[in-house]
Design a protein around this motif. Structure first.
Motif, PDB file in Angstrom:
ATOM      1  N   ALA A  65       0.826  -1.211   0.000  1.00  0.00           N
ATOM      2  CA  ALA A  65       0.000   0.000   0.000  1.00  0.00           C
ATOM      3  C   ALA A  65       0.859   1.260   0.000  1.00  0.00           C
ATOM      4  O   ALA A  65       1.908   1.312   0.657  1.00  0.00           O
ATOM      5  CB  ALA A  65      -0.913   0.008   1.222  1.00  0.00           C
ATOM      6  N   GLN A  66       0.400   2.265  -0.745  1.00  0.00           N
ATOM      7  CA  GLN A  66       1.104   3.549  -0.788  1.00  0.00           C
ATOM      8  C   GLN A  66       1.241   4.167   0.594  1.00  0.00           C
ATOM      9  O   GLN A  66       2.269   4.782   0.901  1.00  0.00           O
ATOM     10  CB  GLN A  66       0.366   4.532  -1.690  1.00  0.00           C
ATOM     11  N   THR A  67       0.222   4.007   1.415  1.00  0.00           N
ATOM     12  CA  THR A  67       0.280   4.577   2.760  1.00  0.00           C
ATOM     13  C   THR A  67       1.386   3.926   3.586  1.00  0.00           C
ATOM     14  O   THR A  67       2.065   4.600   4.358  1.00  0.00           O
ATOM     15  CB  THR A  67      -1.066   4.432   3.490  1.00  0.00           C
ATOM     16  N   THR A  68       1.581   2.645   3.400  1.00  0.00           N
ATOM     17  CA  THR A  68       2.653   1.940   4.099  1.00  0.00           C
ATOM     18  C   THR A  68       4.006   2.472   3.634  1.00  0.00           C
ATOM     19  O   THR A  68       4.886   2.776   4.447  1.00  0.00           O
ATOM     20  CB  THR A  68       2.570   0.425   3.842  1.00  0.00           C
ATOM     21  N   LEU A  69       4.166   2.606   2.322  1.00  0.00           N
ATOM     22  CA  LEU A  69       5.416   3.126   1.777  1.00  0.00           C
ATOM     23  C   LEU A  69       5.660   4.555   2.242  1.00  0.00           C
ATOM     24  O   LEU A  69       6.797   4.922   2.554  1.00  0.00           O
ATOM     25  CB  LEU A  69       5.387   3.062   0.247  1.00  0.00           C
ATOM     26  N   SER A  70       4.616   5.354   2.312  1.00  0.00           N
ATOM     27  CA  SER A  70       4.739   6.742   2.751  1.00  0.00           C
ATOM     28  C   SER A  70       5.251   6.849   4.179  1.00  0.00           C
ATOM     29  O   SER A  70       6.031   7.742   4.503  1.00  0.00           O
ATOM     30  CB  SER A  70       3.405   7.476   2.637  1.00  0.00           C
ATOM     31  N   ARG A  71       4.829   5.934   5.030  1.00  0.00           N
ATOM     32  CA  ARG A  71       5.309   5.951   6.419  1.00  0.00           C
ATOM     33  C   ARG A  71       6.821   5.766   6.467  1.00  0.00           C
ATOM     34  O   ARG A  71       7.497   6.355   7.310  1.00  0.00           O
ATOM     35  CB  ARG A  71       4.610   4.884   7.252  1.00  0.00           C
ATOM     36  N   PHE A  72       7.355   4.958   5.552  1.00  0.00           N
ATOM     37  CA  PHE A  72       8.798   4.743   5.522  1.00  0.00           C
ATOM     38  C   PHE A  72       9.526   5.904   4.853  1.00  0.00           C
ATOM     39  O   PHE A  72      10.581   6.327   5.322  1.00  0.00           O
ATOM     40  CB  PHE A  72       9.131   3.415   4.835  1.00  0.00           C
TER      41      PHE A  72
END
Length: 68
Positions: A29-36
């Motif tokens: 998910a993009q949101t998961t990648l964004s957190r990193f």
């Protein structure tokens, strides 16, 4: 483990790919990648499943660049 972490960092911060592009190619998910990428979450705490997907994508990209 350091090699995988380095590969993930290169993919997220140096590859020029957007989170959207990485998401489409890995299913993460993009949101998961964004957190990193916003450093809200530490790569060391990433799930093994996601780490392996990102590492595999980096290896694919690196191999493709070597052939060109």
């Amino acid at each position: 483990m350091t090699d995988i972490k380095d590969n993930i960092n290169k993919l997220l911060f140096e590859s020029g790919l957007t989170n959207y592009q990485i998401s489409k190619r890995t299913g993460i998910a993009q949101t998961t990648l964004s957190r990193f990428t916003r450093k809200e979450s530490d790569i060391e705490n990433m799930s093994l499943k996601n780490a392996l997907k990102l590492n595999d994508l980096w290896k694919t990209i690196s191999e493709t660049e070597k052939k060109v």
